[in-house]
Write a protein that holds these residues in place. Sequence first.
Motif, PDB file in Angstrom:
ATOM      1  N   GLN A 268       1.212  -1.059  -0.135  1.00  0.00           N
ATOM      2  CA  GLN A 268      -0.215   0.380  -0.231  1.00  0.00           C
ATOM      3  C   GLN A 268       0.568   0.960   0.291  1.00  0.00           C
ATOM      4  OE1 GLN A 268      -3.577   0.063  -0.001  1.00  0.00           O
ATOM      5  NE2 GLN A 268      -2.945   2.472  -0.306  1.00  0.00           N
ATOM      6  N   ASN A 269       1.497   1.576   0.672  1.00  0.00           N
ATOM      7  CA  ASN A 269       2.950   2.350   0.794  1.00  0.00           C
ATOM      8  C   ASN A 269       3.406   2.686  -0.563  1.00  0.00           C
ATOM      9  OD1 ASN A 269       1.634   2.659   3.555  1.00  0.00           O
ATOM     10  ND2 ASN A 269       3.793   2.047   4.741  1.00  0.00           N
ATOM     11  N   GLN A 270       4.352   1.651  -0.779  1.00  0.00           N
ATOM     12  CA  GLN A 270       4.590   1.674  -2.409  1.00  0.00           C
ATOM     13  C   GLN A 270       3.901   2.224  -2.931  1.00  0.00           C
ATOM     14  OE1 GLN A 270       7.508  -1.543  -3.842  1.00  0.00           O
ATOM     15  NE2 GLN A 270       5.554  -1.555  -5.283  1.00  0.00           N
ATOM     16  N   GLU A 271       2.008   1.611  -3.066  1.00  0.00           N
ATOM     17  CA  GLU A 271       1.570   2.260  -4.280  1.00  0.00           C
ATOM     18  C   GLU A 271       1.102   3.293  -4.549  1.00  0.00           C
ATOM     19  OE1 GLU A 271      -1.827  -0.162  -4.987  1.00  0.00           O
ATOM     20  OE2 GLU A 271      -0.461  -1.992  -5.596  1.00  0.00           O
ATOM     21  N   ASP A 272       1.077   4.233  -2.989  1.00  0.00           N
ATOM     22  CA  ASP A 272       1.059   5.279  -2.462  1.00  0.00           C
ATOM     23  C   ASP A 272       1.717   6.463  -2.884  1.00  0.00           C
ATOM     24  OD1 ASP A 272      -1.405   4.604  -1.443  1.00  0.00           O
ATOM     25  OD2 ASP A 272      -0.370   4.664   0.969  1.00  0.00           O
ATOM     26  N   PHE A 273       3.739   5.727  -2.415  1.00  0.00           N
ATOM     27  CA  PHE A 273       4.213   6.745  -3.679  1.00  0.00           C
ATOM     28  C   PHE A 273       4.601   6.345  -5.202  1.00  0.00           C
ATOM     29  CE2 PHE A 273       8.767   7.272  -5.013  1.00  0.00           C
ATOM     30  CZ  PHE A 273       9.241   8.014  -5.175  1.00  0.00           C
ATOM     31  N   LEU A 274       3.559   5.712  -6.095  1.00  0.00           N
ATOM     32  CA  LEU A 274       4.148   5.241  -7.271  1.00  0.00           C
ATOM     33  C   LEU A 274       3.549   6.372  -7.910  1.00  0.00           C
ATOM     34  CD1 LEU A 274       4.635   1.782  -7.724  1.00  0.00           C
ATOM     35  CD2 LEU A 274       5.778   3.596  -8.256  1.00  0.00           C
ATOM     36  N   PHE A 275       1.578   6.410  -7.044  1.00  0.00           N
ATOM     37  CA  PHE A 275       0.194   6.817  -7.453  1.00  0.00           C
ATOM     38  C   PHE A 275       0.529   8.601  -7.195  1.00  0.00           C
ATOM     39  CE2 PHE A 275      -0.767   2.428  -8.642  1.00  0.00           C
ATOM     40  CZ  PHE A 275      -1.612   3.062  -9.352  1.00  0.00           C
ATOM     41  N   ASP A 276       2.015   9.093  -6.546  1.00  0.00           N
ATOM     42  CA  ASP A 276       1.600  10.422  -6.032  1.00  0.00           C
ATOM     43  C   ASP A 276       1.179  10.795  -5.473  1.00  0.00           C
ATOM     44  OD1 ASP A 276       3.939  10.662  -7.451  1.00  0.00           O
ATOM     45  OD2 ASP A 276       2.449  11.327  -9.737  1.00  0.00           O
ATOM     46  N   ARG A 277       0.132  10.427  -4.395  1.00  0.00           N
ATOM     47  CA  ARG A 277      -0.071  10.269  -3.280  1.00  0.00           C
ATOM     48  C   ARG A 277       0.283  10.633  -1.593  1.00  0.00           C
ATOM     49  NH1 ARG A 277      -3.733   5.600  -5.071  1.00  0.00           N
ATOM     50  NH2 ARG A 277      -2.674   3.990  -3.806  1.00  0.00           N
ATOM     51  N   VAL A 278       1.230  10.308  -1.272  1.00  0.00           N
ATOM     52  CA  VAL A 278       2.149  10.647  -1.153  1.00  0.00           C
ATOM     53  C   VAL A 278       3.740  11.221  -1.902  1.00  0.00           C
ATOM     54  CG1 VAL A 278       1.534  10.130   1.319  1.00  0.00           C
ATOM     55  CG2 VAL A 278       3.265   8.346  -0.451  1.00  0.00           C
ATOM     56  N   GLN A 279       4.148  12.201  -1.205  1.00  0.00           N
ATOM     57  CA  GLN A 279       5.099  12.748  -1.548  1.00  0.00           C
ATOM     58  C   GLN A 279       6.682  11.981  -1.469  1.00  0.00           C
ATOM     59  OE1 GLN A 279       6.417  17.362   0.096  1.00  0.00           O
ATOM     60  NE2 GLN A 279       8.626  17.312  -1.525  1.00  0.00           N
ATOM     61  N   VAL A 280       7.280  11.497  -0.253  1.00  0.00           N
ATOM     62  CA  VAL A 280       8.593  11.103   0.263  1.00  0.00           C
ATOM     63  C   VAL A 280       7.575  10.070   0.545  1.00  0.00           C
ATOM     64  CG1 VAL A 280      10.378  11.152   1.470  1.00  0.00           C
ATOM     65  CG2 VAL A 280       9.023  13.434   0.627  1.00  0.00           C
ATOM     66  N   MET A 281       9.223   8.955   0.280  1.00  0.00           N
ATOM     67  CA  MET A 281       9.211   7.747   0.480  1.00  0.00           C
ATOM     68  C   MET A 281      10.371   7.558   1.477  1.00  0.00           C
ATOM     69  SD  MET A 281       8.285   4.585   1.291  1.00  0.00           S
ATOM     70  CE  MET A 281       7.054   3.701  -0.592  1.00  0.00           C
ATOM     71  N   VAL A 282      10.457   7.000   2.739  1.00  0.00           N
ATOM     72  CA  VAL A 282      11.336   6.904   3.970  1.00  0.00           C
ATOM     73  C   VAL A 282      11.912   5.593   3.558  1.00  0.00           C
ATOM     74  CG1 VAL A 282      12.066   7.423   6.291  1.00  0.00           C
ATOM     75  CG2 VAL A 282      10.765   8.799   4.982  1.00  0.00           C
ATOM     76  N   ALA A 283      12.993   5.061   3.308  1.00  0.00           N
ATOM     77  CA  ALA A 283      12.907   3.685   3.164  1.00  0.00           C
ATOM     78  C   ALA A 283      14.325   3.065   3.148  1.00  0.00           C
ATOM     79  CB  ALA A 283      13.102   3.218   1.843  1.00  0.00           C
ATOM     80  N   THR A 284      14.570   1.840   3.932  1.00  0.00           N
ATOM     81  CA  THR A 284      15.694   0.743   3.875  1.00  0.00           C
ATOM     82  C   THR A 284      15.984   0.814   2.025  1.00  0.00           C
ATOM     83  OG1 THR A 284      14.694  -1.699   4.262  1.00  0.00           O
ATOM     84  CG2 THR A 284      15.814  -0.049   6.114  1.00  0.00           C
ATOM     85  N   ASN A 285      17.229   0.000   2.570  1.00  0.00           N
ATOM     86  CA  ASN A 285      17.494  -0.110   0.956  1.00  0.00           C
ATOM     87  C   ASN A 285      16.174  -2.194  -0.005  1.00  0.00           C
ATOM     88  OD1 ASN A 285      18.477  -2.086   1.895  1.00  0.00           O
ATOM     89  ND2 ASN A 285      20.520  -2.087   1.520  1.00  0.00           N
ATOM     90  N   ALA A 286      15.375  -2.131   0.930  1.00  0.00           N
ATOM     91  CA  ALA A 286      15.023  -2.869   1.044  1.00  0.00           C
ATOM     92  C   ALA A 286      13.938  -2.449  -0.076  1.00  0.00           C
ATOM     93  CB  ALA A 286      13.864  -3.496   1.649  1.00  0.00           C
ATOM     94  N   PHE A 287      13.822  -1.276  -0.453  1.00  0.00           N
ATOM     95  CA  PHE A 287      12.949   0.241  -1.562  1.00  0.00           C
ATOM     96  C   PHE A 287      14.004   0.148  -2.109  1.00  0.00           C
ATOM     97  CE2 PHE A 287      11.315   3.475  -3.086  1.00  0.00           C
ATOM     98  CZ  PHE A 287       9.795   3.229  -3.771  1.00  0.00           C
TER      99      PHE A 287
END
Length: 610
Positions: A268-287
């Motif tokens: 869900q978080n990945q899709e929110d980022f891909l679909f521009d529902r959120v501006q910033v993705m905070v992640a480990t190198n798993a993303f």
Amino acid sequence: MTKQDVLKQYFGYDTFRGGQEEIIDALLAGRDVLAVMPTGAGKSVCYQVPALLLPGITLVVSPLVSLMRDQVTQLVQMGVPAAYLNSSLTYRQYLLALDRAREGRYKIIYVAPERLDTEGFQSFVRSAQISMVAVDEAHCISQWGQDFRPAYLNIPDFVDRLPQRPVVGAFTATATSEVREDIQRLLELEAPLSITTGFDRDNLYLEVCRPSVKRVELLARVRERPGECGIVYCSTRKNVEEVCQFLQSSGISATRYHAGLEPEERQQNQEDFLFDRVQVMVATNAFGMGIDKSDVRFVIHYNMPKDLESYYQEAGRAGRDGAEARCILLYSGQDVRTAQFLISQSEPSEQLDPETARQLQERDLGRLKQMTFYCCTRRCLRQYILNYFGQSAPDYCGACYNCLHNFQEIDVGEDARAILRCVAETGQRFGAGLIAAVLCGGENEKIRRYRLERERTYGALAALSQREVQDRIRFLVDEHILELTDGQYPVLRCGERAEDVAYSDGPLMMKAVREERPAADRRRAEDSPLTERQQALFQRLREERAHLARLRGVPAFVIFSDKTLREMAAAQPRDLRQLQNVGGVGSFKAEQYGAQFLEIISDFQETAAI
């Protein structure tokens, strides 16, 4: 249909990028290929174009579920029949996809390496015409690469079992000469065209920053780019949680991604980022591996990665559309200690013998040392990276912090000679931190234990801070006057130029940092900003793109990239023919979306004329 026809009709471009045409020609002629191309250089085009011209099916082997989904979505949007087979499909969906593949409904099929040996897939390929096997992220086959995947070792056997050997292409973004040799040997490539297109991404601005408070610096950098999307990489799950919560509490639209989350939340978080529902993705190198989002405008590393291969691959996820983007690394000494701990605690593969496992750990520590040098160098950052990957580069790029920063040159000749004397008289057995403490006349337990206060050079550079002395030590290492040994506890030794400097009384010039920041970053001419009026149209076009993306259930960048919309706003085409002269607008997309975007442009021009 020619390769140029395919490029224009499906991808919307008139010319190939560097290296693409040579690779495509080799694959179409039946010659194996090993291609090393940086992230964003257009690797996928190199196998997608010949896939549409070859008679049968192209299999793309990839370990990345996200990449498969994103690339298949984009291909379908361009009018290319494509599918993927991986663990994200239910068993029923997997069987349906195989049935459709048997019916010849796909030209390109993405498949995870673990699927190659399954009974259902083997049954399919025995009766199908497989014209090409493209191995993406090919460095995964080498245990000396940064992301070894044992399942990749089964690819050569899979190719051998096919009724007729297809042409094989291997593609990766980062590979040292050792890893390239491994790829060619382990994949059993036959007299391949081996091509490295160059690692330079001239649209990326590079910077290493040493902030006193990382959170304050991070927030300032994110706020510099309002409305633009970016990725913040952290080294641990704990840091991801804390940084994401901090950004959210500061009013930034942010979400998180790490392996400790439930799969549903990660998705869900990945899709929110891909679909521009959120501006910033905070992640480990798993993303990020395989996230084909073209309009990421900044990548900030909150912690230093363990090696330059990982850093450049992660940083390269910015600006995939070719437009200007920023890559900023927030560095501290604690990052080095954290990376050393992660390396020492990593579990080796069960397939490795103890000696090989030990060698791999030593290699990882050596790579960490090079990563640390990058964070401390005063040289051009772009030159440092390109040299690391074996590519020559000028000592000034005009597009990194070190080149743009207002440095001053100072003579450190006397300081260098004092440092060399201290390293020599203490037996070349201590690290940079302790040598700096001795030279500054410090008092600590190690100095007392080894009685280093008795050395002649004790306090010789007391007028400098320990940080200033360590800056000079890093400079001497960078210039091969000193060397740092590999291992968990590297020590300083005299380098190949030590004797020349030690017995000279001449100047030795070093760049020293002024505290003021450069007034502005250089941008390439083709990325010159839009006028105020064009910027208003660009925002209107983005709104229309977002509307169409919601209707079709795809990420906005799949329809058109930001770079394409900027060019559209500048050129303001009046009909479909003019629209297809905009980079990234193929005939299929022009037919699907052209009317809507031309109407926006026409309405905007009429409003402006009133």
